[in-house]
Design a protein around this motif. Sequence first.
Motif, PDB file in Angstrom:
ATOM      1  N   TYR A  22      -4.689  -6.419  15.306  1.00  0.00           N
ATOM      2  CA  TYR A  22      -5.830  -6.859  14.493  1.00  0.00           C
ATOM      3  C   TYR A  22      -7.016  -5.939  14.736  1.00  0.00           C
ATOM      4  CZ  TYR A  22      -7.667  -8.910  18.769  1.00  0.00           C
ATOM      5  OH  TYR A  22      -8.120  -9.096  20.046  1.00  0.00           O
ATOM      6  N   GLY A  23      -7.938  -5.977  13.807  1.00  0.00           N
ATOM      7  CA  GLY A  23      -9.158  -5.193  13.938  1.00  0.00           C
ATOM      8  C   GLY A  23      -8.995  -3.751  13.499  1.00  0.00           C
ATOM      9  N   GLY A  24      -9.989  -2.962  13.780  1.00  0.00           N
ATOM     10  CA  GLY A  24      -9.986  -1.564  13.372  1.00  0.00           C
ATOM     11  C   GLY A  24      -9.330  -0.691  14.419  1.00  0.00           C
ATOM     12  N   GLY A  25      -9.654   0.569  14.360  1.00  0.00           N
ATOM     13  CA  GLY A  25      -9.103   1.505  15.328  1.00  0.00           C
ATOM     14  C   GLY A  25      -8.293   2.592  14.659  1.00  0.00           C
ATOM     15  N   LYS A  26      -7.649   3.371  15.484  1.00  0.00           N
ATOM     16  CA  LYS A  26      -6.894   4.529  15.022  1.00  0.00           C
ATOM     17  C   LYS A  26      -5.714   4.133  14.124  1.00  0.00           C
ATOM     18  CE  LYS A  26      -4.342   7.377  17.793  1.00  0.00           C
ATOM     19  NZ  LYS A  26      -4.123   8.313  18.885  1.00  0.00           N
ATOM     20  N   LEU A  27      -5.029   3.053  14.465  1.00  0.00           N
ATOM     21  CA  LEU A  27      -3.889   2.592  13.669  1.00  0.00           C
ATOM     22  C   LEU A  27      -4.348   1.498  12.718  1.00  0.00           C
ATOM     23  CD1 LEU A  27      -1.242   2.359  16.506  1.00  0.00           C
ATOM     24  CD2 LEU A  27      -1.537   4.199  14.860  1.00  0.00           C
ATOM     25  N   ARG A  28      -3.836   1.491  11.521  1.00  0.00           N
ATOM     26  CA  ARG A  28      -4.261   0.494  10.539  1.00  0.00           C
ATOM     27  C   ARG A  28      -3.733  -0.890  10.912  1.00  0.00           C
ATOM     28  NH1 ARG A  28      -0.046  -0.928   7.448  1.00  0.00           N
ATOM     29  NH2 ARG A  28       1.695   0.494   7.312  1.00  0.00           N
ATOM     30  N   SER A  29      -4.389  -1.910  10.444  1.00  0.00           N
ATOM     31  CA  SER A  29      -3.983  -3.280  10.691  1.00  0.00           C
ATOM     32  C   SER A  29      -4.117  -4.093   9.410  1.00  0.00           C
ATOM     33  CB  SER A  29      -4.846  -3.910  11.772  1.00  0.00           C
ATOM     34  OG  SER A  29      -4.534  -5.277  11.901  1.00  0.00           O
ATOM     35  N   ARG A  30      -3.242  -5.045   9.259  1.00  0.00           N
ATOM     36  CA  ARG A  30      -3.330  -5.946   8.106  1.00  0.00           C
ATOM     37  C   ARG A  30      -4.145  -7.187   8.427  1.00  0.00           C
ATOM     38  NH1 ARG A  30       2.276  -7.678   7.141  1.00  0.00           N
ATOM     39  NH2 ARG A  30       2.335  -7.518   9.370  1.00  0.00           N
ATOM     40  N   HIS A  31      -4.532  -7.358   9.673  1.00  0.00           N
ATOM     41  CA  HIS A  31      -5.223  -8.565  10.121  1.00  0.00           C
ATOM     42  C   HIS A  31      -6.626  -8.202  10.591  1.00  0.00           C
ATOM     43  CE1 HIS A  31      -1.131 -10.060   9.976  1.00  0.00           C
ATOM     44  NE2 HIS A  31      -0.787  -9.088  10.799  1.00  0.00           N
ATOM     45  N   ASP A  32      -7.615  -8.895  10.041  1.00  0.00           N
ATOM     46  CA  ASP A  32      -9.010  -8.604  10.383  1.00  0.00           C
ATOM     47  C   ASP A  32      -9.446  -9.220  11.703  1.00  0.00           C
ATOM     48  OD1 ASP A  32      -9.428  -7.090   8.087  1.00  0.00           O
ATOM     49  OD2 ASP A  32      -9.954  -8.870   6.915  1.00  0.00           O
ATOM     50  N   THR A  33      -8.837 -10.352  12.052  1.00  0.00           N
ATOM     51  CA  THR A  33      -9.267 -11.055  13.258  1.00  0.00           C
ATOM     52  C   THR A  33      -8.074 -11.377  14.149  1.00  0.00           C
ATOM     53  OG1 THR A  33      -9.019 -13.271  12.320  1.00  0.00           O
ATOM     54  CG2 THR A  33     -11.144 -12.160  11.954  1.00  0.00           C
ATOM     55  N   GLU A  34      -8.386 -11.691  15.383  1.00  0.00           N
ATOM     56  CA  GLU A  34      -7.335 -12.091  16.322  1.00  0.00           C
ATOM     57  C   GLU A  34      -6.648 -13.368  15.834  1.00  0.00           C
ATOM     58  OE1 GLU A  34      -6.674 -12.892  21.081  1.00  0.00           O
ATOM     59  OE2 GLU A  34      -8.703 -12.903  20.279  1.00  0.00           O
ATOM     60  N   LEU A  35      -7.415 -14.295  15.283  1.00  0.00           N
ATOM     61  CA  LEU A  35      -6.837 -15.543  14.786  1.00  0.00           C
ATOM     62  C   LEU A  35      -5.838 -15.279  13.666  1.00  0.00           C
ATOM     63  CD1 LEU A  35      -6.640 -18.601  14.796  1.00  0.00           C
ATOM     64  CD2 LEU A  35      -8.634 -18.666  13.264  1.00  0.00           C
ATOM     65  N   GLU A  36      -6.188 -14.417  12.705  1.00  0.00           N
ATOM     66  CA  GLU A  36      -5.251 -14.076  11.627  1.00  0.00           C
ATOM     67  C   GLU A  36      -3.968 -13.462  12.189  1.00  0.00           C
ATOM     68  OE1 GLU A  36      -7.140 -11.499   8.823  1.00  0.00           O
ATOM     69  OE2 GLU A  36      -8.565 -13.023   8.174  1.00  0.00           O
ATOM     70  N   TYR A  37      -4.113 -12.581  13.156  1.00  0.00           N
ATOM     71  CA  TYR A  37      -2.967 -11.928  13.792  1.00  0.00           C
ATOM     72  C   TYR A  37      -2.079 -12.953  14.488  1.00  0.00           C
ATOM     73  CZ  TYR A  37      -0.491  -8.863  17.108  1.00  0.00           C
ATOM     74  OH  TYR A  37       0.454  -8.217  17.865  1.00  0.00           O
ATOM     75  N   LEU A  38      -2.682 -13.860  15.256  1.00  0.00           N
ATOM     76  CA  LEU A  38      -1.912 -14.873  15.969  1.00  0.00           C
ATOM     77  C   LEU A  38      -1.228 -15.844  15.010  1.00  0.00           C
ATOM     78  CD1 LEU A  38      -4.339 -15.573  18.942  1.00  0.00           C
ATOM     79  CD2 LEU A  38      -2.214 -14.225  18.970  1.00  0.00           C
ATOM     80  N   MET A  39      -1.894 -16.185  13.909  1.00  0.00           N
ATOM     81  CA  MET A  39      -1.277 -17.057  12.905  1.00  0.00           C
ATOM     82  C   MET A  39      -0.070 -16.373  12.265  1.00  0.00           C
ATOM     83  SD  MET A  39      -4.752 -18.768  11.306  1.00  0.00           S
ATOM     84  CE  MET A  39      -4.003 -19.108   9.758  1.00  0.00           C
ATOM     85  N   HIS A  40      -0.193 -15.075  11.999  1.00  0.00           N
ATOM     86  CA  HIS A  40       0.928 -14.309  11.444  1.00  0.00           C
ATOM     87  C   HIS A  40       2.105 -14.313  12.424  1.00  0.00           C
ATOM     88  CE1 HIS A  40       3.280 -11.000   9.842  1.00  0.00           C
ATOM     89  NE2 HIS A  40       3.181 -10.410  11.019  1.00  0.00           N
TER      90      HIS A  40
END
Length: 91
Positions: A22-40
């Motif tokens: 989740y979040g930004g950084g060098k590698l792209r992510s489909r999840h904006d927040t930690e909560l979205e990532y954990l739900m996925h």
Amino acid sequence: LDVDFQRIGKQLYCTVLPVVGYGGGKLRSRHDTELEYLMHLQGVVEILQKYDNLEEFVAFVETTDRVPKSGTDSVPFRLNLSSEDIERITA
């Protein structure tokens, strides 16, 4: 890392992807927040559990030497599913 389902031909794989969870950084992510990532991830786990593939997937992740590489490689695990199950999951 991220995990998602990927259909290749008539098979369905649970694939470990080389992207930030989740979040930004060098590698792209489909999840904006930690909560979205954990739900996925919870949804992936629920599907693996429902179709009796969770234990095998966890064993694969724990024993494989393969590592996902950004832009070049993912680590796929072929799920043991009927064609009807694949249609239900991917619909």
